[in-house]
Design an enzyme around this catalytic site. Structure first.
Site, mmCIF file in Angstrom:
data_model
loop_
_atom_site.group_PDB
_atom_site.id
_atom_site.type_symbol
_atom_site.label_atom_id
_atom_site.label_comp_id
_atom_site.label_asym_id
_atom_site.label_seq_id
_atom_site.Cartn_x
_atom_site.Cartn_y
_atom_site.Cartn_z
ATOM 1 N NE ARG A 195 36.602 2.563 -8.219
ATOM 2 C CZ ARG A 195 35.962 3.697 -8.078
ATOM 3 N NH1 ARG A 195 34.660 3.696 -7.878
ATOM 4 N NH2 ARG A 195 36.604 4.843 -8.145
ATOM 5 C CE1 TYR A 250 37.363 12.358 1.520
ATOM 6 C CE2 TYR A 250 38.277 14.298 2.605
ATOM 7 C CZ TYR A 250 38.397 12.981 2.201
ATOM 8 O OH TYR A 250 39.542 12.271 2.484
ATOM 9 C CG ASP A 276 32.262 -1.068 -6.552
ATOM 10 O OD1 ASP A 276 32.133 -0.396 -5.501
ATOM 11 O OD2 ASP A 276 31.880 -0.670 -7.661
ATOM 12 C CG ASN A 289 43.472 0.642 -7.635
ATOM 13 O OD1 ASN A 289 42.580 0.521 -6.810
ATOM 14 N ND2 ASN A 289 43.523 1.656 -8.482
ATOM 15 C CE LYS A 329 37.584 9.918 4.353
ATOM 16 N NZ LYS A 329 37.816 8.502 4.016
ATOM 17 C CG ASN A 333 45.349 15.540 -2.742
ATOM 18 O OD1 ASN A 333 46.155 15.314 -3.634
ATOM 19 N ND2 ASN A 333 45.546 15.159 -1.495
HETATM 20 N N1 LIG Z 1 45.285 11.997 0.065
HETATM 21 C C1 LIG Z 1 45.029 12.645 1.192
HETATM 22 O O1 LIG Z 1 45.576 13.722 1.462
HETATM 23 C C2 LIG Z 1 44.072 12.051 2.193
HETATM 24 C C3 LIG Z 1 43.881 12.746 3.393
HETATM 25 C C4 LIG Z 1 43.026 12.217 4.343
HETATM 26 C C5 LIG Z 1 42.384 11.015 4.108
HETATM 27 N N2 LIG Z 1 42.582 10.357 2.928
HETATM 28 C C6 LIG Z 1 41.866 9.098 2.724
HETATM 29 O O2 LIG Z 1 42.782 8.081 2.361
HETATM 30 C C7 LIG Z 1 42.123 7.091 1.572
HETATM 31 C C8 LIG Z 1 42.939 6.827 0.306
HETATM 32 O O3 LIG Z 1 42.952 8.015 -0.456
HETATM 33 P P1 LIG Z 1 44.075 8.370 -1.525
HETATM 34 O O4 LIG Z 1 44.515 9.757 -1.231
HETATM 35 O O5 LIG Z 1 45.073 7.288 -1.637
HETATM 36 O O6 LIG Z 1 43.154 8.464 -2.841
HETATM 37 P P2 LIG Z 1 43.275 7.787 -4.293
HETATM 38 O O7 LIG Z 1 44.674 7.783 -4.784
HETATM 39 O O8 LIG Z 1 42.210 8.471 -5.083
HETATM 40 O O9 LIG Z 1 42.858 6.268 -4.014
HETATM 41 C C9 LIG Z 1 41.550 5.935 -3.644
HETATM 42 C C10 LIG Z 1 41.390 4.453 -3.810
HETATM 43 O O10 LIG Z 1 40.033 4.101 -3.448
HETATM 44 C C11 LIG Z 1 39.510 3.322 -4.510
HETATM 45 N N3 LIG Z 1 38.057 3.374 -4.564
HETATM 46 C C12 LIG Z 1 37.244 4.437 -4.708
HETATM 47 N N4 LIG Z 1 35.967 4.050 -4.740
HETATM 48 C C13 LIG Z 1 35.958 2.699 -4.609
HETATM 49 C C14 LIG Z 1 34.969 1.711 -4.581
HETATM 50 N N5 LIG Z 1 33.661 2.015 -4.716
HETATM 51 N N6 LIG Z 1 35.332 0.422 -4.411
HETATM 52 C C15 LIG Z 1 36.632 0.091 -4.289
HETATM 53 N N7 LIG Z 1 37.639 0.974 -4.344
HETATM 54 C C16 LIG Z 1 37.306 2.263 -4.509
HETATM 55 C C17 LIG Z 1 40.166 3.878 -5.767
HETATM 56 O O11 LIG Z 1 40.025 2.987 -6.853
HETATM 57 P P3 LIG Z 1 40.056 3.510 -8.390
HETATM 58 O O12 LIG Z 1 41.506 3.625 -8.781
HETATM 59 O O13 LIG Z 1 39.336 2.408 -9.120
HETATM 60 O O14 LIG Z 1 39.345 4.823 -8.438
HETATM 61 C C18 LIG Z 1 41.595 3.989 -5.269
HETATM 62 O O15 LIG Z 1 42.218 2.731 -5.268
HETATM 63 C C19 LIG Z 1 40.712 7.630 1.313
HETATM 64 O O16 LIG Z 1 39.807 7.047 2.226
HETATM 65 C C20 LIG Z 1 40.851 9.117 1.595
HETATM 66 O O17 LIG Z 1 39.638 9.717 1.986
HETATM 67 C C21 LIG Z 1 43.414 10.856 1.968
#
Ligand SMILES: NC(=O)c1ccc[n+]([C@@H]2O[C@H](COP(=O)([O-])OP(=O)(O)OC[C@H]3O[C@@H](n4cnc5c(N)ncnc54)[C@H](OP(=O)(O)O)[C@@H]3O)[C@@H](O)[C@H]2O)c1
Length: 241
Positions: free
Chosen positions: A36, A164, A61, A13, A168, A202
């Site tokens: 979710r 965290y 979820d 989303n 990973k 972040n």
């Molecule tokens: N951003 C970075 O710099 C970075 C770096 C390395 C790895 N990552 C990884 O990339 C992935 C995406 O992260 P992002 O940066 O895009 O973060 P984000 O914008 O916070 O998005 C996280 C997504 O995961 C969903 N989520 C969390 N818990 C959930 C659950 N129990 N069931 C279903 N959906 C759930 C959130 O839904 P809601 O909107 O409902 O909360 C949101 O859609 C993650 O695995 C993160 O660890 C990110």
């Protein structure tokens, strides 16, 4: 490689997951938008459709057995198979996460989403993935889970964290175990690092865009047959374990 394929992206989303859905959609995939929250799901699907993506909503979820089972039923009933699964949903768990002070409840919560959630979703969707001609699974990891980088002086490996980053590392190890078990199948499963992207995760401090962060996952989701499996990639290439 993706025209006509059926994909599911968890946590699609917003952030990187949304951009993975958009990118796979632009390549011709029909994309299940896993989310979710019903309203956030509806809004993301509407936005993707407005951008020309053949998107459909999948209430999901990753921490909830019944929700995951229902998502698998939804896709099974509608398409009878799944070609691409991107396990993108993830959380940091908040802080503080220094090992000497971390609340064990934070570790449980983070592992439940970032590791067990991936296993729960993958195993529920595996019967549908096995019906695909070229199934691909991408686990969204992070280079902060690289033990090599964590133990290399000067290497970028994120803040000290007992929840965290190790979640990973755990996810990477699980990815390798899946690849070993599935070695005799046509399923390719790899871990991806998006780089440090500006998202809610972040507080938008990352220096890359979510769209840039989606690129490696999209590449791994559309690997040709015979491509790598059981590996860990970022834009620049293989990430050391
Ligand atoms: N951003 C970075 O710099 C970075 C770096 C390395 C790895 N990552 C990884 O990339 C992935 C995406 O992260 P992002 O940066 O895009 O973060 P984000 O914008 O916070 O998005 C996280 C997504 O995961 C969903 N989520 C969390 N818990 C959930 C659950 N129990 N069931 C279903 N959906 C759930 C959130 O839904 P809601 O909107 O409902 O909360 C949101 O859609 C993650 O695995 C993160 O660890 C990110």
């Amino acid at each position: 490689m993706s025209e006509g394929t059926i994909a599911l992206v968890t946590g699609a989303n917003k952030g990187i997951g949304y951009e993975i859905a958009a990118g796979l959609g632009a390549k011709g995939s029909t994309v299940g938008v896993g989310a979710r929250d019903p309203q956030r799901l509806e809004e993301a699907v509407a936005k993707l459709r407005a951008a020309g993506v053949d998107a459909f909503g999948v209430p999901l979820d990753v921490t909830d057995d019944a929700s995951v089972a229902a998502a698998a039923r939804l896709i099974g009933d509608r398409f009878g198979r799944l070609d691409v699964l991107v396990n993108n949903a993830g959380i940091t768990g908040g802080g503080p996460q220094e090992p000497t002070v971390v609340d064990p409840a934070i570790i449980r919560t983070v592992v439940e989403t970032n590791v067990i959630g991936v296993i729960r979703v993958t195993n529920a969707l595996l019967p549908l993935l096995r019906r695909s001609a070229s199934p691909r699974i991408v686990n969204m990891s992070s280079s902060v889970g690289s033990l090599t980088r964590q133990s290399t002086p000067g290497a970028e490996s994120g803040p000290i964290a007992a929840a965290y980053s190790p979640s990973k590392t755990f996810l990477n190890a699980v990815t390798v175990q899946y690849a070993k078990e599935l070695a005799d199948t046509n399923i390719l499963i790899n871990a991806a690092c998006p780089g440090y992207c500006a998202t809610d995760l972040n507080g938008f401090r990352g220096y890359r865009t979510a769209e840039q962060g989606a690129a490696t996952a999209i590449r791994l989701a559309t690997l040709p047959d015979g491509g790598p499996t059981g590996s860990f990639f970022e834009d620049a290439g293989v990430v050391p374990w």
